[in-house]
Design a protein around this motif. Structure first.
Motif, mmCIF file in Angstrom:
data_model
loop_
_atom_site.group_PDB
_atom_site.id
_atom_site.type_symbol
_atom_site.label_atom_id
_atom_site.label_comp_id
_atom_site.label_asym_id
_atom_site.label_seq_id
_atom_site.Cartn_x
_atom_site.Cartn_y
_atom_site.Cartn_z
ATOM 1 N N VAL A 227 23.482 -1.568 5.300
ATOM 2 C CA VAL A 227 24.272 -2.558 6.029
ATOM 3 C C VAL A 227 23.403 -3.794 6.243
ATOM 4 O O VAL A 227 22.227 -3.682 6.623
ATOM 5 C CB VAL A 227 24.747 -1.987 7.380
ATOM 6 N N PHE A 228 23.969 -4.968 5.971
ATOM 7 C CA PHE A 228 23.212 -6.208 6.157
ATOM 8 C C PHE A 228 24.040 -7.202 6.977
ATOM 9 O O PHE A 228 25.281 -7.161 6.977
ATOM 10 C CB PHE A 228 22.823 -6.819 4.799
ATOM 11 N N LEU A 229 23.329 -8.073 7.650
ATOM 12 C CA LEU A 229 23.923 -9.170 8.398
ATOM 13 C C LEU A 229 23.115 -10.426 8.085
ATOM 14 O O LEU A 229 21.901 -10.469 8.311
ATOM 15 C CB LEU A 229 23.898 -8.899 9.908
ATOM 16 N N ILE A 230 23.797 -11.418 7.544
ATOM 17 C CA ILE A 230 23.144 -12.655 7.129
ATOM 18 C C ILE A 230 23.603 -13.781 8.060
ATOM 19 O O ILE A 230 24.809 -14.018 8.209
ATOM 20 C CB ILE A 230 23.481 -13.009 5.664
ATOM 21 N N SER A 231 22.646 -14.412 8.670
ATOM 22 C CA SER A 231 22.915 -15.594 9.489
ATOM 23 C C SER A 231 22.467 -16.824 8.708
ATOM 24 O O SER A 231 21.332 -16.862 8.215
ATOM 25 C CB SER A 231 22.158 -15.503 10.822
ATOM 26 N N TYR A 232 23.334 -17.811 8.575
ATOM 27 C CA TYR A 232 23.023 -18.981 7.761
ATOM 28 C C TYR A 232 23.348 -20.246 8.549
ATOM 29 O O TYR A 232 24.111 -20.241 9.520
ATOM 30 C CB TYR A 232 23.790 -18.926 6.443
ATOM 31 N N TRP A 233 22.788 -21.334 8.078
ATOM 32 C CA TRP A 233 22.984 -22.634 8.735
ATOM 33 C C TRP A 233 23.634 -23.586 7.748
ATOM 34 O O TRP A 233 23.078 -23.894 6.700
ATOM 35 C CB TRP A 233 21.627 -23.192 9.190
ATOM 36 N N GLY A 234 24.865 -23.963 8.060
ATOM 37 C CA GLY A 234 25.578 -24.912 7.223
ATOM 38 C C GLY A 234 26.573 -24.250 6.291
ATOM 39 O O GLY A 234 26.386 -23.123 5.840
ATOM 40 N N ASP A 235 27.653 -25.011 6.020
ATOM 41 C CA ASP A 235 28.721 -24.467 5.168
ATOM 42 C C ASP A 235 28.279 -24.323 3.716
ATOM 43 O O ASP A 235 28.684 -23.385 3.023
ATOM 44 C CB ASP A 235 29.952 -25.378 5.256
ATOM 45 N N GLN A 236 27.471 -25.259 3.237
ATOM 46 C CA GLN A 236 27.024 -25.152 1.840
ATOM 47 C C GLN A 236 26.170 -23.914 1.619
ATOM 48 O O GLN A 236 26.309 -23.219 0.596
ATOM 49 C CB GLN A 236 26.242 -26.412 1.459
ATOM 50 N N ILE A 237 25.289 -23.607 2.573
ATOM 51 C CA ILE A 237 24.487 -22.392 2.455
ATOM 52 C C ILE A 237 25.397 -21.166 2.499
ATOM 53 O O ILE A 237 25.189 -20.180 1.777
ATOM 54 C CB ILE A 237 23.442 -22.337 3.579
ATOM 55 N N GLY A 238 26.438 -21.207 3.331
ATOM 56 C CA GLY A 238 27.370 -20.082 3.407
ATOM 57 C C GLY A 238 28.083 -19.819 2.087
ATOM 58 O O GLY A 238 28.278 -18.667 1.694
#
Length: 850
Positions: A227-238
């Motif tokens: 199980v993974f959880l990815i936190s990202y900054w910005g819509d392009q990175i998403g």
């Protein structure tokens, strides 16, 4: 026995089948397996024949049956006993079976798809539950909780304070997004590296492994997931993170924004999972009921479809008459089975209700018929050994009846050991005892199938090995003193030749058979056990087995030459008796038969008293060709003159063998004795009288003559005769035979070599393994004897029984194929392949579905 010796007499027949009863008549013939059909439409493409549509329907039904059998096997449902043999269904019932199978396929397909869809939904809900449970601790962790695998890639300074979490990033003003899901454990490392390289550190990845195994939806195998959880900054990175997840086939699930929402989702998932379990359980029960109902009839359908397809295939081989109301087919059939063939056609016509019966008519032909050797479960294995060399020509002598005795005997000569023979016989007897066991017969192990099909061969080889083991007096390299030795040591002491001083001074002593009482007489059966203690045991056995190999080889080859006379007389080639058989036999016996005579003469004439003065047989045999008999002591009076006479006879037989047959045939071809117009004793008919010639040939067939006679008659001696070809063929045969007599006789020495090797290997195995355990006379030695005996048993079976047995089998095979069968057996025939439902292989059995 006569059928196995020479094969069945065959005839070519025409079947006239009414269109309405052809299907039933061929069905009856398929059940009996009497005839082999010939293709009367060789120039017609397979897709342009009359019944190609019916064959396509049968293939479609086979596809459906294969799908049913795979599903039944997947559900671990056993098929009923296959004792039934349903008849081929009538043509009007074919559509009924087709509709039943299609309806069952549709129903089974719908249930299976529903089950797979439910299982997929259940897997997704289970994964979603694991994701929510594990990611609960990813956000807002406390210092008391166990640290998870969190990588602060965007802000490296966060790694300095392990108590900082996602809220710290929010305080820094970062607009965070979350993506959660599951990925296979094997891909997680590459997944992390790809995120770092693509996102340039603008992500935070947290992961934890799921405790239990989850089913892979693609392969169905249980796998470990993370199980993974990815936190990202910005819509392009998403967007980049989502593309990477798609590339690695991650299962993504929505991430709740609050704890209340998370609790509501978990509660809803729990309810839906319970409902899915209930529905899935009922679906599996219904699917199993459908498969159980299908398993009751699937074997019957498989047999019926196989028979239908075979019948339509045979119908495509037939041709129509000019009125298109009657099918005509040509078949090869044993002459003795003609009455059964007629009854089968009558039964088929009666079953179909045809007003005009079908009938059979024998027709003359000059084509060579196929060869049929009727065998049973005992003789089939030996016949397969002969057929592996080549199928016998029509009506020539079959070596199989003689191979039943000679093959296991020659094997046993090389494998002679009482203990090993008993083990082999017990193993073969066990296979014969349970030969009807389905588990033993229907296995996919090719090695086991080879052993099982040859169980009677192994049984005979084991029994003959017991016999030769008693002759050699050899049981696991030890001798058995059953009747008491014929040698006595006591007589040497009585004669004063041995004393205690002599015993102490000599490690080896010689028993003198010339002393009265030392040798009382030969051992009643086999070799005297005292030879097992003798220091010259190997020398004695070498001499004995070498001479025995030569004697057996000459007898075996001479028997093969004698069998060729049955072929010459049967095919009415009596000139071969004088121009081929007689020179061959004289050449063999005058040289190598005389060698056997010298061996027996030396055994019988020279006793123990004058054995030291006995001349060498090998020297005499060499001097026989060099004409130097005066240089050594003669074996018997008049030996030189007899040897010169025998060599002259052998040398004169070579030109007779080389030139006799070609010159005689050339003389016949030029009108000698007016034989060109003869056809097996009948006066020559006019060339334009084809009807009379056919009548003569049909009379020959009714009298039981061979079809090969038709091609070897006067017609063959006329314009088809070529003196150069015949002379070249005979020259090759002469060279091969004369050189082969020398090489084949030497080849039989393999009987001596392999027998010696087997005995020495057995002795080494006993001395190196078993004797070590038997020498320990303490309590520990009894315990040590258990693993020693186990090792001895394993090595005995693997080396002496399997490897040595296979070696002796191959050498016995070579002696029969090369040294024995080439004296009389051509093996250039075509095997009779009857149209029989029982002999037709099933693709389902090959795939292990039945």
């Amino acid at each position: 026995m006569s059928s196995l010796l020479r094969g069945e007499e065959m005839c070519l027949a025409q079947l006239f089948l009414q269109s309405g009863s052809a299907y039933d008549c061929i069905s009856e013939l398929g059940e009996l397996g009497l005839v082999e059909f010939r293709d009367l439409n060789p120039n017609v493409n397979a897709f342009q024949r009359k019944h190609v549509n019916e064959i396509k329907k049968c293939e479609e039904m086979e596809r459906i049956l294969g799908y049913l059998l795979r599903e039944i096997k997947k559900a671990h449902i056993s098929l009923p006993e296959r004792d039934m043999n349903p008849v081929a269904p009538s043509p009007k019932h074919i559509m009924t079976i087709m509709e039943q199978l299609q309806k069952l396929e549709v129903e089974l397909g719908e249930v299976t798809r529903n089950k797979e869809k439910l299982q997929k939904n259940l897997l997704e809900l289970t994964e979603y539950t694991h994701m929510l449970r594990i990611t609960r601790n990813f956000v807002q962790r406390t210092t008391e909780q166990e640290p998870l695998q969190v990588h602060y890639e965007e802000f490296p300074f966060l790694e300095k304070d392990t108590r900082m979490d996602y809220s710290s990033m929010q305080r820094l003003g970062a607009k965070l997004g979350f993506i959660s899901g599951l990925i296979q454990r094997a891909k997680i490392e590459a997944f992390e590296r790809m995120l770092w390289r693509v996102c340039k550190g603008y992500t935070i990845l947290s992961s934890a492994e799921v405790d239990e195994y989850l089913e892979d939806p693609d392969t169905g195998e249980p796998t470990k997931s993370v199980v993974f959880l990815i936190s990202y900054w910005g819509d392009q990175i998403g967007q980049k993170v989502k593309k990477i997840c798609d590339c690695y086939h991650c299962h993504l699930y929505p991430y709740p924004s609050s704890n209340d929402e998370r609790n509501d989702v978990v509660e809803g998932l729990r309810t839906r999972i319970q409902d899915l379990h209930t529905v899935l359980h009922r679906t599996e029960d219904y699917l199993r009921q459908v498969l159980i109902k299908a398993s009751e009839s699937v074997y019957t359908w498989v047999v019926q479809v196989k028979k239908m397809k075979a019948i339509y295939y045979i119908l495509n081989l037939c041709s129509f008459d000019v009125t298109n109301k009657c099918l005509i087919s040509e078949v090869w059939c044993p002459v003795n089975d003609i009455p059964r063939l007629r009854r089968a056609l009558e039964d088929g016509s009666r079953k179909s209700g045809a007003t005009v019966p079908s009938f059979v008519n024998r027709i003359p032909t000059t084509d060579t018929p196929p060869t049929l050797m009727r065998t049973n479960k005992f003789t089939s294995g030996f016949q397969n050994i002969v057929d592996a060399y080549g199928v016998g020509s029509y009506r020539e002598v079959n070596p199989a009846p003689f191979t039943i005795i000679t093959f296991p005997f020659l094997f046993a000569v090389m494998f002679g050991d009482l203990g090993h023979g008993v083990i082999m016989s017990l193993f073969a007897f066990w296979m014969v005892r349970y030969e009807n066991n389905r588990k033993l017969k229907n296995t996919r192990n090719e090695i086991w199938n080879t052993f099982f099909e040859g169980r009677y061969i192994i049984l005979m080889m084991g029994l003959f090995s017991v016999y030769t083991g008693l002759i050699y007096n050899d049981c696991f390299s030890k001798s058995l003193n059953i009747f008491g030795s014929g040698w006595s040591v006591k007589a040497m002491f009585k004669a004063g030749l041995w004393t205690n001083d002599v015993l102490r001074a000599n490690h080896f002593l010689t028993l003198d058979p010339n002393v009265t009482g030392v040798f009382k007489g030969p051992y009643p059966f086999g070799i005297d056990p005292i030879w097992n203690l003798a220091s010259n045991r190997l020398t004695f056995l070498n001499s004995y087995k070498m001479k025995m190999s030569v004697i057996l080889g000459i007898i075996h080859m001479s028997f093969g030459v004698i069998l060729s006379t049955y072929n010459h007389r049967h095919f009415r080639k009596n000139y071969n008796l004088y121009l081929v058989f007689l020179p061959e036999l004289l050449f063999l016996l005058c040289l190598f038969g005389y060698l056997v005579f010298m061996i027996f003469y030396k055994w019988l004439v020279f006793t123990a008293k004058d054995s030291r003065h006995a001349p060498s047989i090998l020297i005499h045999f060499i001097n026989m060709f060099l004409m130097q008999g005066e240089a050594v002591q003669p074996l018997y009076p008049g030996q030189t003159g007899l040897q010169v006479f025998l060599v002259v006879i052998a040398v004169l037989s070579v030109p007779v063998l080389l030139l006799g047959k070609p010159v005689y045939l050339y003389w016949l071809q030029n009108g000698g004795r007016n034989r060109l117009g003869m056809y097996r004793g009948y006066e020559r008919v006019r060339r334009n009288s084809d009807e009379e010639l056919c009548l003569l040939r049909s009379e020959d067939m009714e009298e039981g003559s061979s079809h090969s006679d038709l091609t070897s008659s006067g017609e063959h001696l006329s314009e088809e005769f070529n003196f150069a070809d015949e002379f070249l063929h005979q020259a090759i045969h002469t060279i091969e035979y004369c050189l082969g007599c020398v090489s084949n006789t030497a080849s039989y020495l393999r009987l001596w070599a392999l027998s010696l090797a087997h005995a020495q290997l057995s002795e080494v195995l006993w001395a190196m393994v078993m004797r070590v355990g038997l020498r320990m006379d303490t309590t520990l030695g009894v315990i040590f004897l258990v693993p020693v005996f186990s090792l001895f048993a394993v090595l005995t079976v693997s080396i002496l029984l399997v490897m040595e047995g296979l070696s002796a089998f191959l050498h016995a095979l070579r002696l029969h194929w090369v040294e024995f069968q080439n004296k009389f057996y051509s093996g250039t025939g075509v095997k009779f392949c009857p149209f029989s439902f029982s002999l037709m292989p099933s693709s389902f059995e090959h795939d292990g579905l039945l």
